[in-house]
Design an enzyme around this catalytic site. Structure first.
Site, PDB file in Angstrom:
ATOM      1  N   PHE A  11       0.814  -1.219   0.000  1.00 12.57           N
ATOM      2  CA  PHE A  11       0.000   0.000   0.000  1.00 12.57           C
ATOM      3  C   PHE A  11       0.850   1.274   0.000  1.00 12.57           C
ATOM      4  O   PHE A  11       0.820   2.067  -0.948  1.00 12.57           O
ATOM      5  CB  PHE A  11      -0.935  -0.045   1.212  1.00 12.57           C
ATOM      6  CG  PHE A  11      -1.596   1.256   1.570  1.00 12.57           C
ATOM      7  CD1 PHE A  11      -2.165   2.067   0.596  1.00 12.57           C
ATOM      8  CD2 PHE A  11      -1.662   1.663   2.900  1.00 12.57           C
ATOM      9  CE1 PHE A  11      -2.783   3.264   0.942  1.00 12.57           C
ATOM     10  CE2 PHE A  11      -2.274   2.844   3.242  1.00 12.57           C
ATOM     11  CZ  PHE A  11      -2.829   3.655   2.267  1.00 12.57           C
ATOM     12  N   ASP A  33       9.924  -6.643  -3.759  1.00 11.01           N
ATOM     13  CA  ASP A  33       8.786  -7.131  -2.975  1.00 11.01           C
ATOM     14  C   ASP A  33       8.693  -8.639  -3.084  1.00 11.01           C
ATOM     15  O   ASP A  33       8.921  -9.212  -4.158  1.00 11.01           O
ATOM     16  CB  ASP A  33       7.484  -6.494  -3.482  1.00 11.01           C
ATOM     17  CG  ASP A  33       6.364  -6.551  -2.447  1.00 11.01           C
ATOM     18  OD1 ASP A  33       5.865  -7.666  -2.172  1.00 11.01           O
ATOM     19  OD2 ASP A  33       5.956  -5.496  -1.931  1.00 11.01           O
ATOM     20  N   THR A 125       6.074   2.784  12.822  1.00 10.07           N
ATOM     21  CA  THR A 125       4.669   3.062  13.113  1.00 10.07           C
ATOM     22  C   THR A 125       4.529   3.704  14.489  1.00 10.07           C
ATOM     23  O   THR A 125       5.357   3.463  15.389  1.00 10.07           O
ATOM     24  CB  THR A 125       3.845   1.752  13.079  1.00 10.07           C
ATOM     25  OG1 THR A 125       2.522   2.000  13.566  1.00 10.07           O
ATOM     26  CG2 THR A 125       4.484   0.685  13.944  1.00 10.07           C
ATOM     27  N   ASP A 126       3.476   4.492  14.671  1.00 12.42           N
ATOM     28  CA  ASP A 126       3.211   5.065  15.991  1.00 12.42           C
ATOM     29  C   ASP A 126       2.785   4.002  16.999  1.00 12.42           C
ATOM     30  O   ASP A 126       2.784   4.255  18.211  1.00 12.42           O
ATOM     31  CB  ASP A 126       2.157   6.169  15.915  1.00 12.42           C
ATOM     32  CG  ASP A 126       0.803   5.693  15.388  1.00 12.42           C
ATOM     33  OD1 ASP A 126       0.694   4.533  14.939  1.00 12.42           O
ATOM     34  OD2 ASP A 126      -0.148   6.502  15.403  1.00 12.42           O
ATOM     35  N   GLU A 127       2.457   2.816  16.526  1.00 11.32           N
ATOM     36  CA  GLU A 127       2.013   1.759  17.438  1.00 11.32           C
ATOM     37  C   GLU A 127       3.119   1.273  18.370  1.00 11.32           C
ATOM     38  O   GLU A 127       2.848   0.608  19.367  1.00 11.32           O
ATOM     39  CB  GLU A 127       1.424   0.586  16.647  1.00 11.32           C
ATOM     40  CG  GLU A 127       0.153   0.953  15.901  1.00 11.32           C
ATOM     41  CD  GLU A 127      -0.552  -0.243  15.290  1.00 11.32           C
ATOM     42  OE1 GLU A 127      -0.620  -1.294  15.949  1.00 11.32           O
ATOM     43  OE2 GLU A 127      -1.032  -0.116  14.147  1.00 11.32           O
ATOM     44  N   TYR A 153       2.684  -7.432  16.379  1.00 10.90           N
ATOM     45  CA  TYR A 153       3.038  -6.544  15.266  1.00 10.90           C
ATOM     46  C   TYR A 153       3.848  -5.352  15.758  1.00 10.90           C
ATOM     47  O   TYR A 153       4.962  -5.100  15.288  1.00 10.90           O
ATOM     48  CB  TYR A 153       1.783  -6.055  14.538  1.00 10.90           C
ATOM     49  CG  TYR A 153       2.037  -4.815  13.707  1.00 10.90           C
ATOM     50  CD1 TYR A 153       2.940  -4.856  12.639  1.00 10.90           C
ATOM     51  CD2 TYR A 153       1.400  -3.607  13.993  1.00 10.90           C
ATOM     52  CE1 TYR A 153       3.199  -3.709  11.891  1.00 10.90           C
ATOM     53  CE2 TYR A 153       1.649  -2.473  13.243  1.00 10.90           C
ATOM     54  CZ  TYR A 153       2.548  -2.522  12.193  1.00 10.90           C
ATOM     55  OH  TYR A 153       2.814  -1.404  11.454  1.00 10.90           O
ATOM     56  N   LYS A 157       7.888  -4.231  15.234  1.00 12.08           N
ATOM     57  CA  LYS A 157       8.321  -2.947  14.661  1.00 12.08           C
ATOM     58  C   LYS A 157       9.210  -2.189  15.650  1.00 12.08           C
ATOM     59  O   LYS A 157      10.205  -1.567  15.249  1.00 12.08           O
ATOM     60  CB  LYS A 157       7.109  -2.107  14.287  1.00 12.08           C
ATOM     61  CG  LYS A 157       6.263  -2.688  13.163  1.00 12.08           C
ATOM     62  CD  LYS A 157       7.017  -2.734  11.828  1.00 12.08           C
ATOM     63  CE  LYS A 157       7.149  -1.366  11.199  1.00 12.08           C
ATOM     64  NZ  LYS A 157       7.755  -1.452   9.843  1.00 12.08           N
ATOM     65  N   LYS A 192      -7.880  -3.794   6.016  1.00 13.38           N
ATOM     66  CA  LYS A 192      -7.777  -2.619   6.873  1.00 13.38           C
ATOM     67  C   LYS A 192      -9.112  -1.879   6.917  1.00 13.38           C
ATOM     68  O   LYS A 192      -9.953  -2.007   6.023  1.00 13.38           O
ATOM     69  CB  LYS A 192      -6.651  -1.702   6.381  1.00 13.38           C
ATOM     70  CG  LYS A 192      -5.267  -2.347   6.422  1.00 13.38           C
ATOM     71  CD  LYS A 192      -4.862  -2.716   7.844  1.00 13.38           C
ATOM     72  CE  LYS A 192      -3.495  -3.369   7.914  1.00 13.38           C
ATOM     73  NZ  LYS A 192      -2.397  -2.440   7.778  1.00 13.38           N
ATOM     74  N   TYR A 210     -15.105  -3.128  15.798  1.00  9.52           N
ATOM     75  CA  TYR A 210     -14.622  -3.703  17.043  1.00  9.52           C
ATOM     76  C   TYR A 210     -15.173  -2.961  18.264  1.00  9.52           C
ATOM     77  O   TYR A 210     -15.196  -1.726  18.312  1.00  9.52           O
ATOM     78  CB  TYR A 210     -13.101  -3.640  17.115  1.00  9.52           C
ATOM     79  CG  TYR A 210     -12.380  -4.739  16.377  1.00  9.52           C
ATOM     80  CD1 TYR A 210     -12.730  -6.067  16.537  1.00  9.52           C
ATOM     81  CD2 TYR A 210     -11.303  -4.444  15.528  1.00  9.52           C
ATOM     82  CE1 TYR A 210     -12.050  -7.072  15.880  1.00  9.52           C
ATOM     83  CE2 TYR A 210     -10.616  -5.444  14.868  1.00  9.52           C
ATOM     84  CZ  TYR A 210     -10.994  -6.751  15.049  1.00  9.52           C
ATOM     85  OH  TYR A 210     -10.315  -7.736  14.394  1.00  9.52           O
ATOM     86  N   ARG A 217      -7.766   7.047  16.325  1.00  7.31           N
ATOM     87  CA  ARG A 217      -6.532   7.047  15.561  1.00  7.31           C
ATOM     88  C   ARG A 217      -6.321   8.422  14.924  1.00  7.31           C
ATOM     89  O   ARG A 217      -7.281   9.147  14.664  1.00  7.31           O
ATOM     90  CB  ARG A 217      -6.565   5.971  14.453  1.00  7.31           C
ATOM     91  CG  ARG A 217      -6.788   4.543  14.973  1.00  7.31           C
ATOM     92  CD  ARG A 217      -5.631   4.058  15.792  1.00  7.31           C
ATOM     93  NE  ARG A 217      -5.783   2.680  16.256  1.00  7.31           N
ATOM     94  CZ  ARG A 217      -6.160   2.330  17.477  1.00  7.31           C
ATOM     95  NH1 ARG A 217      -6.482   3.260  18.359  1.00  7.31           N
ATOM     96  NH2 ARG A 217      -6.243   1.068  17.826  1.00  7.31           N
ATOM     97  N   HIS A 279      -6.683  -4.389  22.367  1.00  8.33           N
ATOM     98  CA  HIS A 279      -6.942  -3.300  21.415  1.00  8.33           C
ATOM     99  C   HIS A 279      -6.540  -1.945  22.007  1.00  8.33           C
ATOM    100  O   HIS A 279      -7.084  -1.508  23.020  1.00  8.33           O
ATOM    101  CB  HIS A 279      -8.434  -3.298  21.053  1.00  8.33           C
ATOM    102  CG  HIS A 279      -8.732  -2.588  19.781  1.00  8.33           C
ATOM    103  ND1 HIS A 279     -10.000  -2.507  19.248  1.00  8.33           N
ATOM    104  CD2 HIS A 279      -7.932  -1.913  18.923  1.00  8.33           C
ATOM    105  CE1 HIS A 279      -9.962  -1.834  18.117  1.00  8.33           C
ATOM    106  NE2 HIS A 279      -8.720  -1.446  17.906  1.00  8.33           N
TER     107      HIS A 279
END
Length: 338
Positions: A11, A33, A125-127, A153, A157, A192, A210, A217, A279
Site C-alpha cells: 500500500f 517485494d 509506526t506510531d504503534e 506486530y 516494529k 484494513k 470492534y 486514531r 486493542h
C-alpha cells in the site's frame, strides 16, 4: 541516485513509487517485494513502464535475494517499507512477524551497511508507543516517548527500530526512522478499516466494528506520508527519528459513519463485534519535530482526502475484485511462481 524500495507492491510502498518516479525522473527506483498476500504487482502497473523504475521479486528475509539486488544495482538509498503489518494477523502468527519485521530488517540493514549506502530509512509506526487514554486529549506521542508495544506486530516494529538505532550507535550507520499514524488512500489491502468498510458498504454487507467503536486514531493521507519520508531521506541528519501525523484524530465509528454518508448508505449496516485482543484505545501524534527541523506539513485535509479515497475505490472495482476473487494471486503465481 538509485533507490531500493522494499515492500514496493504494498500500500504505502506502492504509492511512494507512483509519486516519486514521477517527481524525480532522473533518479532510479528499484521496487523490491516478496509478493506475499498483501503485495499486489498490479498496484505498480502505472509505474512499470517508466524508464526510471525496475521491479525485482525478492524477500528481505532471504540473504540470497538481498545480495542479488545489491549485486545488480549500485544502491544509494534504501527505504524499507517491507513488513507484515496487520495486527489481527500478528495475533494469529506472531513468529511470522518476527521473521520479517525483525530478522528481515537486520539482514537488509547489515547488507546495506556493507555496501556503503548513503541512507537506510526504516518506515515504522506510531504503534510502537503503545496507546493513550481517551480522557487525556492533551497527551500526544513524541519521539522521546518510551516504546511500549501492545501486539506482536507493534513489538516486532519496535524491535526493528531498536536494531536500526543500535547500528547508528555502534557502527555510525547512516540511518533514519519515521513513525507514522494510520494511513488511508488508494491501493490499501481490504483487510484494513477504511477499504473494508467501503467494500462492504458498496456490497450491502454488514460493517464489523470492534468493541464500542470509540478507539481513536490519527489519520494521514498516504501521499502526505510519502512526501514526509522523501523529506526525511533527502534532508535529515543521520540518526534522526521523526513522527509523522495528520492532526486528524477520529474514532473508528466516526470513520465508518463518514464512509456510509459518502456512499449514501444507512447506518443499519453497522455491526458491533467482539473487541480485538489488547486493542489500543488511542494513538495521537506530535509531529512538531519534522515541521520545525525539516519544514514538512501535511497537504491533504481529512474531509477532502477521505472523499477522494472512497471515489478511488468506486472507480477501481477491477483492482478490488481481483483481490476478493484471488485473481491477483493467480496472476502473480503465473508470472513470479509460488
Amino acid at each position: 541516485m538509485v533507490f531500493l524500495i522494499t515492500g514496493a507492491a504494498g500500500f504505502i510502498g506502492g504509492n511512494y513509487c507512483h509519486i516519486m518516479t514521477k517527481k524525480y525522473p532522473n533518479d532510479m527506483f528499484i521496487g523490491f517485494d516478496a509478493l506475499t498476500y498483501a503485495g499486489n504487482i498490479k498496484t505498480l502497473a502505472p509505474v512499470m513502464e517508466r524508464d526510471n523504475f525496475r521491479f525485482v521479486k525478492g524477500d528481505i528475509y532471504s540473504k540470497e535475494d538481498v545480495k542479488e539486488v545489491f549485486d545488480n544495482y549500485k544502491i544509494d538509498i534504501v527505504i524499507n517499507f517491507a513488513a507484515e503489518s496487520h495486527v489481527d494477523r500478528s495475533l494469529d502468527n506472531p513468529l511470522l512477524f518476527v521473521k520479517t519485521n525483525v530478522d528481515g530488517v537486520a539482514l537488509l540493514l547489515s547488507e546495506a551497511l556493507q555496501r556503503g549506502v548513503k541512507r537506510f530509512h526504516q518506515v515504522s509506526t506510531d504503534e510502537v508507543y503503545g496507546d493513550l487514554p481517551l480522557n487525556r486529549p492533551d497527551l500526544l506521542f513524541n519521539e522521546d516517548c518510551p516504546l511500549k508495544a501492545s501486539s506482536p506486530y507493534s513489538a516486532s516494529k519496535a524491535s526493528a527500530d531498536l536494531i536500526v538505532m543500535s547500528y547508528y550507535r555502534s557502527f555510525n550507520a547512516p540511518v533514519t526512522i519515521s513513525r507514522c499514524s494510520n494511513n488511508y488512500g488508494p491501493y490499501q489491502f481490504p483487510e484494513k478499516l477504511i477499504p473494508l468498510m467501503i467494500k462492504n458498504a458498496r456490497s450491502g454487507k454488514k460493517l464489523p466494528v470492534y468493541g464500542d467503536g470509540l478507539n481513536v486514531r490519527d489519520w494521514l493521507y498516504v501521499a502526505d506520508h510519502c512526501t514526509a519520508i522523501d523529506t526525511i531521506v533527502r534532508n535529515s541528519e543521520n540518526g534522526k527519528i521523526y513522527n509523522i501525523g495528520g492532526n486528524s484524530e477520529k474514532n473508528n465509528i466516526t470513520i465508518v459513519k463518514t464512509i456510509l454518508n459518502i456512499l449514501g448508505k444507512g447506518e443499519d449496516l453497522i455491526e458491533f463485534v467482539a473487541d480485538r485482543k489488547g486493542h489500543d484505545r488511542r494513538y495521537a501524534i506530535d509531529a512538531s519535530k519534522i515541521k520545525s527541523e525539516l519544514g514538512w506539513e501535511r497537504e491533504y485535509k481529512f474531509d477532502d482526502a477521505i472523499k477522494a479515497t472512497v471515489e478511488w475505490y468506486v472507480k477501481n472495482d477491477k483492482w478490488l475484485s481481483e483481490i476478493e476473487s484471488g485473481e491477483y494471486l493467480r496472476f502473480m503465481r503465473s508470472h513470479y511462481g509460488e
